[in-house]
Design a protein around this motif. Structure first.
Motif, mmCIF file in Angstrom:
data_model
loop_
_atom_site.group_PDB
_atom_site.id
_atom_site.type_symbol
_atom_site.label_atom_id
_atom_site.label_comp_id
_atom_site.label_asym_id
_atom_site.label_seq_id
_atom_site.Cartn_x
_atom_site.Cartn_y
_atom_site.Cartn_z
ATOM 1 N N LEU A 113 49.509 28.878 38.829
ATOM 2 C CA LEU A 113 50.481 28.944 39.898
ATOM 3 C C LEU A 113 50.977 30.257 40.332
ATOM 4 O O LEU A 113 52.259 30.463 40.800
ATOM 5 C CB LEU A 113 51.663 27.756 39.760
ATOM 6 N N ASN A 114 50.046 31.123 40.510
ATOM 7 C CA ASN A 114 50.382 32.640 40.810
ATOM 8 C C ASN A 114 51.463 33.187 39.836
ATOM 9 O O ASN A 114 52.298 34.178 40.094
ATOM 10 C CB ASN A 114 50.913 32.665 42.209
ATOM 11 N N GLU A 115 51.422 32.469 38.564
ATOM 12 C CA GLU A 115 52.414 33.080 37.757
ATOM 13 C C GLU A 115 51.780 33.236 36.316
ATOM 14 O O GLU A 115 50.418 32.813 36.455
ATOM 15 C CB GLU A 115 53.564 32.090 37.219
ATOM 16 N N GLY A 116 52.321 33.966 35.413
ATOM 17 C CA GLY A 116 51.739 34.321 34.218
ATOM 18 C C GLY A 116 52.481 34.263 33.150
ATOM 19 O O GLY A 116 53.566 34.668 33.166
ATOM 20 N N THR A 117 51.872 34.276 31.834
ATOM 21 C CA THR A 117 52.539 34.868 30.539
ATOM 22 C C THR A 117 51.424 35.346 29.503
ATOM 23 O O THR A 117 50.280 35.331 29.904
ATOM 24 C CB THR A 117 53.415 33.842 29.993
ATOM 25 N N THR A 118 51.938 35.699 28.370
ATOM 26 C CA THR A 118 50.790 36.052 27.236
ATOM 27 C C THR A 118 51.368 35.431 25.915
ATOM 28 O O THR A 118 52.527 35.060 25.816
ATOM 29 C CB THR A 118 51.147 37.703 27.400
ATOM 30 N N THR A 119 50.565 35.623 25.004
ATOM 31 C CA THR A 119 50.663 35.167 23.725
ATOM 32 C C THR A 119 51.398 36.259 22.868
ATOM 33 O O THR A 119 51.259 37.378 23.067
ATOM 34 C CB THR A 119 49.450 34.571 22.883
ATOM 35 N N ASN A 120 52.279 35.823 21.785
ATOM 36 C CA ASN A 120 52.894 36.749 20.764
ATOM 37 C C ASN A 120 51.912 36.993 19.796
ATOM 38 O O ASN A 120 50.797 36.617 19.792
ATOM 39 C CB ASN A 120 54.276 36.138 20.655
ATOM 40 N N ALA A 121 52.496 37.845 18.715
ATOM 41 C CA ALA A 121 51.677 38.300 17.864
ATOM 42 C C ALA A 121 51.333 37.064 16.707
ATOM 43 O O ALA A 121 50.282 37.257 16.118
ATOM 44 C CB ALA A 121 52.640 39.052 16.592
ATOM 45 N N SER A 122 51.920 35.814 16.952
ATOM 46 C CA SER A 122 51.377 34.772 16.197
ATOM 47 C C SER A 122 50.460 33.725 17.032
ATOM 48 O O SER A 122 50.133 32.672 16.618
ATOM 49 C CB SER A 122 52.647 33.895 16.069
#
Length: 814
Positions: A42-51
């Motif tokens: 939806l035109n947004e985003g995020t990323t995964t952390n070290a885990s």
């Protein structure tokens, strides 16, 4: 006025803020967490952390397309539709860009609703055990047990070894008939390195599966699309698996060769032997795509188990600290067995259109078995001096029983099983119909010549049914009679016609997701022998399942399943203690009721699942049996009834980031009433089960991995001597406790490529050490019964299994 506007808009604001949550952990093919995976929606985003963990929110009542991407891995696209406030757990495994996709695996999203446990193939290939493979993993599940680490057979929820269905690519597979002990078994039919999917159901399964009372293990072999060669070597044997594709990927070839030698385990037991078993098998799976609609498949197997056994001495101590006993046995003679099996199946898959598929299969199975032995044993059963201050401490000071026995057998069996079956699947939106019919013929030729002569204190022990049996008080001057004597020659033909139909539907009840299945099986069979009139029988088996996934914030699913299950007798169930065939034996029947709950949640930013199942079985027309090691002998009379109930719990999750492990607990009670004499424990009444399957790695050295497999089972009933009343022998064996541990170091894999040296030639290379039975616990699986003619007493001497054993392994893939 402003307050009134706020009050009027407040419900709308609350509604607008209602969202669903999507979370999970992203890993690679080896369960290593991946950091920095870009997640867009939806035109947004995020990323995964070290885990490898991520979490975001999406609006309800709207389909949202989410893209998972990373510069080193293949992109994954997933759609989510939230009908209410809830939490989705999605933990995809990303494939490396430099790794060609070997096969496309279509996973059935309804497996959980069907009560099917899906086991990861990588877990099977890495988990250690005396008989590493699919069955080894099953025995860590609740409700599944086996007190014999040399055997791949297993009991499920109070059933015996013969009550489990095993399929490979939809084809039922069989085991040899005459095998008596786990050390004779050798190799499981299932080749671990050829597997694509593993599904297991411990009860309440669908009508599409066959006519057994306990469980279903459904294996699918893969169809490779590129060259591969995998070689495993250890002190127990080795295996090699070749795969490739030809003619523009129209033909796929998968071939596996295995060899095993159990001498390492047998030499750790308390019986000194000259023993060199050799177990070899070759399997192949070929698939050829003629066009977009028609595909031909061939599954073949050849196995040869040669078992040469020459016992020398045995020394077993048992009893209590206050009253220790010791059995010393000296042997002469040997046993020579051979089990040769051949199996072939040709199938054709015809995809009429997107919604209709028809599969036709023709298969043949042949087993040729020889069991020859002449073994004489002289024994001394004595009391051990337990007085610490005595000069003879630890030595036998008084003999309670002295005797000898001779065991003889010349048993031959040749069985040929042919079958042809047709199955069809029709899909119509959310509805699915399945139907099938199968014709099977069985021809078994069996010659039994087996006897046992027992002598104690100079007196021949007469058979208990003999009219004069008052030794040693009154001597008997007649000829020597065997204590046990079975002689029979059987030729039996069985014709079976079975079929099923079932309907499944996935839909919604309001905002709740539901799934249900209903079906029925029918089975007709006719038994014909050379000396008896043929007997015909028929059974019907209705079955149903229902599952609901409520639209709750907590991710839960509830399931209930069951039906009326029937198990028409196979050859061993038709043969009584005296070796004669009884065509009138009926099918054993059982009513199953299984209730389950599955709860998925996130703990320590990692996914977990708690699975609980409560079950009850009511069995009628039971064919009672005795168990000696892995040999089952039936009464062949249908004169018993039984029940089984219990609770199975399994907690599955990433106790260590990136490594899937589980803890399981099971409670079981099963009893039988033989011919109205009252309820007693069945031979499989193992009350408590606790299992741990744990994987870990060194954080600063992730290529160094550790595996732990722990099993604890309470004691099974210890059985009863031949010709005795089982109601008078209800003692139990000691609890079964075993821990196996292994460590491995990865020299090369998809994430650790070498461009120079010898490692550049390997796709994977791992070395390891395995320590079986870490605490060297003496576990027993049966009793040897020693008879004394003078005291008229029979002693149950535990038969202890393997001790501590160290094994080294090398696994490579080219």
């Amino acid at each position: 006025m402003n307050k009134l506007i706020i009050l009027l808009l407040f419900p709308c604001v609350l509604f607008a803020q209602r969202t669903a949550t999507v979370k999970g952990i992203i890993t690679d093919a080896y369960n290593n967490p991946i950091e920095g995976v870009a997640i867009s929606y939806l035109n947004e985003g995020t990323t995964t952390n070290a885990s490898g963990f991520y979490e975001f929110r999406i609006p309800i009542r709207k389909t949202v397309t989410v893209t998972y991407s990373h510069v080193s891995f293949k992109k994954v696209v997933k759609k989510f539709t939230a009908r209410g406030v809830k939490t989705f757990t999605f933990s995809p495994k990303l494939k490396a860009l430099n790794e060609k996709l070997n096969e496309v695996v279509v996973k059935n999203k309804n497996k959980e609703a069907q009560g099917i446990t899906t086991i990861k193939v990588k877990k099977v290939q890495t988990l250690l055990g005396a008989n590493a493979g699919v069955e080894n993993v099953l025995m860590t599940l609740p409700g599944v047990s086996n007190n014999n680490e040399l055997s791949t057979q297993y009991n499920v929820r109070g059933g015996n070894f013969d009550e489990n269905l095993v399929y490979v690519n939809g084809i039922e597979v069989y085991r040899p008939f005459l095998i008596r002990s786990g050390q004779q078994e050798g190799l499981s039919f299932i080749n671990t390195h050829m597997i694509q999917n593993i599904n297991f159901s411990a009860g309440g399964f669908q009508a599409k599966y066959g006519d057994k009372l306990s469980s279903v293990l459904d294996i699918t072999y893969r169809k490779p699309t590129e060259f591969g060669l995998q070689v495993d070597l250890s002190m127990l044997g080795g295996s090699a698996t070749f795969e490739d594709s030809y003619y523009n990927d129209r033909l796929s070839v998968l071939v596996g060769l295995r060899y095993r030698d159990n001498s390492l385990f047998v030499n750790s037991k308390q019986t000194e032997v000259n023993f060199r078993p050799q177990f070899t098998d070759v399997q192949s799976f070929l698939s050829y795509r003629l066009n977009d609609k028609l595909q031909l498949n061939f599954l073949g197997n050849f196995s040869l188990n040669e078992y040469n056994y020459q016992p020398l001495t045995r020394r077993t101590r048992f009893g209590t600290l206050a009253n220790p006993l010791e059995l010393i046995v000296f042997y002469r003679g040997q046993e020579q067995d051979q089990f040769k099996t051949l199996f072939g199946a040709l199938s054709a898959d015809y995809q009429v259109n997107e919604d209709i598929k028809i599969t036709t299969t023709v298969s043949s199975f042949n087993t040729q078995e020889e069991e020859y032995f002449d073994i004489a044993a002289a024994y001394n059963l004595g009391e051990v001096d337990s007085n610490i201050g005595s000069e003879n401490f630890g030595e036998v000071q008084f003999s309670q029983g002295i005797g000898s026995q001779i065991n003889h057998a010349r048993n031959d069996l040749d069985a040929l099983i042919n079958s042809v079956q047709v199955r069809a699947t029709i899909k119509d939106g959310q509805n699915e119909w399945r139907a099938g019919i199968k014709l099977q013929t069985e021809n078994i030729k069996d010659r039994i010549n087996e006897w046992e002569v027992i002598d104690s204190l100079g007196f021949n022990v007469r058979p208990p049914h003999h009219s004069i049996n008052d030794q040693p008080y009154q001597p008997f001057t007649g000829p020597i009679e065997p204590f046990q004597n079975v002689k029979a020659q059987n030729t039996i033909d069985i014709t079976r016609l079975s079929g099923f139909t079932q309907f499944s539907r996935q839909t919604h009840w309001g905002d709740h997701k539901i799934w249900f299945n209903a079906g029925v099986r029918a089975h007709f069979w006719r038994v014909k022998t050379a000396l008896q009139a043929s007997k015909s029988h028929v059974t019907f088996s209705p079955r149903a399942q229902f599952a609901i996934k409520p639209d709750w914030e907590s991710d839960m699913m509830f399931r209930i399943s069951g039906g009326w299950y029937a198990q028409p007798p196979f050859y061993k169930e038709l043969r009584g203690y005296d070796g004669t065939i009884k065509p009138e034996v009926q099918a054993q029947e059982a009513i199953h009721i299984v209730g389950a709950n599955e709860y998925s949640f996130v703990l320590w930013d990692r996914p977990f699942k708690l699975i609980s199942e409560l079950y009850y079985k009511n069995l009628s027309q039971v064919n009672a049996y005795s168990v000696d090691n892995v040999r089952i002998r039936y009464r062949a009379d249908n004169l018993a009834k039984a029940y089984a109930y219990g609770l199975d719990i399994r907690l599955n999750g990433e106790f260590v980031p990136g490594s899937d492990s589980w803890v399981s607990f099971g409670y079981l009670k099963t009893e039988e009433n033989i011919n109205g004499q009252g309820y007693i424990a069945r031979p499989t009444d193992q009350r408590l089960k606790f299992g741990v399957l744990f994987q870990d790695y060194v954080p600063n050295l992730p290529d160094l991995k550790a595996y732990l497999n722990i099993v604890y089972n309470t004691g099974l009933p210890g059985g009863a001597p031949a010709y005795s009343d089982v109601y008078q022998f209800q003692s139990r064996l000691n609890d079964y406790k075993r821990a196996d541990i292994g460590v491995s170091y990865v020299l090369a894999d998809a994430n650790k490529k070498s461009t120079a040296g010898f490692l550049q030639h390997f796709k994977e290379l791992t070395i390891g050490l395995e320590l079986f039975n870490v605490f060297d616990i003496r576990n027993a699986n049966t009793n040897t019964w020693v008879r004394d003619a003078y005291s008229k007493r029979q002693y149950g001497i535990p038969n202890y299994m393997t001790g501590r054993v160290l094994n080294a392994t090398v696994k490579m893939k080219l």
